[in-house]
Write a protein that holds these residues in place. Sequence first.
Motif, short mmCIF file in Angstrom:
data_model
loop_
_atom_site.label_atom_id
_atom_site.label_comp_id
_atom_site.label_asym_id
_atom_site.label_seq_id
_atom_site.Cartn_x
_atom_site.Cartn_y
_atom_site.Cartn_z
N UNK A 135 0.84 -1.21 0.00
CA UNK A 135 0.00 0.00 0.00
C UNK A 135 0.87 1.25 0.00
N UNK A 136 1.95 1.24 0.79
CA UNK A 136 2.82 2.41 0.88
C UNK A 136 3.46 2.74 -0.46
N UNK A 152 -0.87 9.69 6.55
CA UNK A 152 -2.23 9.93 7.03
C UNK A 152 -3.17 8.82 6.56
N UNK A 153 -3.00 8.36 5.34
CA UNK A 153 -3.86 7.30 4.80
C UNK A 153 -3.67 6.00 5.56
N UNK A 154 -2.42 5.68 5.89
CA UNK A 154 -2.11 4.41 6.54
C UNK A 154 -2.19 4.51 8.07
N UNK A 155 -2.42 5.72 8.59
CA UNK A 155 -2.54 5.89 10.04
C UNK A 155 -1.20 5.85 10.76
N UNK A 156 -0.13 6.34 10.09
CA UNK A 156 1.19 6.35 10.71
C UNK A 156 1.81 7.75 10.52
N UNK A 157 2.95 7.99 11.18
CA UNK A 157 3.59 9.29 11.07
C UNK A 157 4.31 9.45 9.74
N UNK A 158 4.74 10.70 9.44
CA UNK A 158 5.48 10.95 8.21
C UNK A 158 6.78 10.16 8.19
#
Length: 488
Positions: A135-136, A152-158
């Motif tokens: 996905x990334x 933001x889409x995957x629910x993790x930090x930059x």
Amino acid sequence: MNDQTDQQLLRDYAERQSEAAFAAIVHRYVDLVYSAAFRMVCDAHAAKDVTQSVFIALSQNARQLTDRPALAGWLHGTARNLAAKTVRSDVRRRAREQEAVVMNEFLSANPDPSWENIAPHLDEALGELSELDRDAVLLRYFKNHDLRTVGATLGISDDAAQKRVSRAVERLREFFAKRGVTVGASGLAVVISANAVQAAPVGLALTIATAALAGTAATASTLIAATTKAIAMTALQKTLVTATIAVLTGAGIYEARQASQLREQVQALQQQQTPLARQIQQLQNERDETKRSLHALADAINALKGNSSELLKLRGEVARLRGEADAANDPFVQQALTWKAKAVKLVKLFEDRLDQRIPELVLLDDDQWFSIAKDSNLDTESGIRNAMSSLRSIAEQNFAGKVSVALSKFSKANGEQFPTELSQLQPYFDSPVDSAIIQRWKVLPAGATIPGIGGEGPFITEKAAVDELFDRRYVVMKSGYGVTDFLN
């Protein structure tokens, strides 16, 4: 709706049947799905069909997917599976020539050499990644989102998104390096970002959204194709039962084993059939009646044990069933019967020409048998030879794929060595391979060459052709397998 996430759009569609939400998802991902399908099927029309099937599958599974943060990975995996099935069913030489023409038209006049080496393996490489890594990569380089959007889409930090993308690209680079494609991680990212996604044909997104939302089942043309296939499968069941009768009465041990496998395939097909639409209810009833008759025939076969008079009665029963189908006077039935007759003829030709058989034929499934039969010209000797060669080619290709996987396992377990005899691979096959198949193939040593196949051995290839004029020669090497003509 462009500011909404995949989750929001899919939930809006699943809960409220929002056509606008589903259309937004299609427009968001149609280029990605079409590009992945095209890389694998190499045909614009087939890629359109695969793309449409992917989004129909999405509409049917919308409720189960509403918890996914991003749809890119699921859509890519579904496209890969459907495209692989399409490729396996198309083995005719003419299709391969058309694929090359379409690919030349689709790519630019001066393609990137790195992309030419990467493209054939890209979707397989993506399939090796974990779901989150895939996905990334798809969001970063296929959809060209920045790292903040990816995170933001995957629910993790930059930072986590950056590390996940970098790690996934490094794994892709290692995958390509094992296949002789050398490219740096940064260069790989640039090449993929620049070439991986091509614009889908104009109007395809609208067509897909319309088709998927019209009941999320199928368009009229798809329903007709499904109807024909279901009828054809029933006709093929009759063909297989007729072939099984002949095998039980006159064949040896090999034919008896093949008949048992065919009966199991008939039973599997019966379990997989699903009800058709109401407008073809009459044909469905006829199909069910035929299934009941086939069960009765199967019981009669078990009691047959060489009784020639009973064999004649069974053949008469098959003829009666065919006459009832003819009486329906439906164009679908007539077309299916025409294909069924060709399938019967092709099975009978293999029974009459034992020298045209190869043991690899047991690796064929019913779809592959029927597909070749219905598209072949069995009224000429040339057409018959071509049909038999096509079936042998599919069977040999199936076996070559098994050999390629077993060879990779053997090489890893034996210090990257190459076997000296094919029998050494027997422990590495997913299931035991008939010794009769093993005896038809040989190992060529290092330094050996085969016309039409680049590089030097060692190779694993067939010992001889059944029909040198029509047959194709499959050659397995460490990097995969290729095909050439025996006449080379």
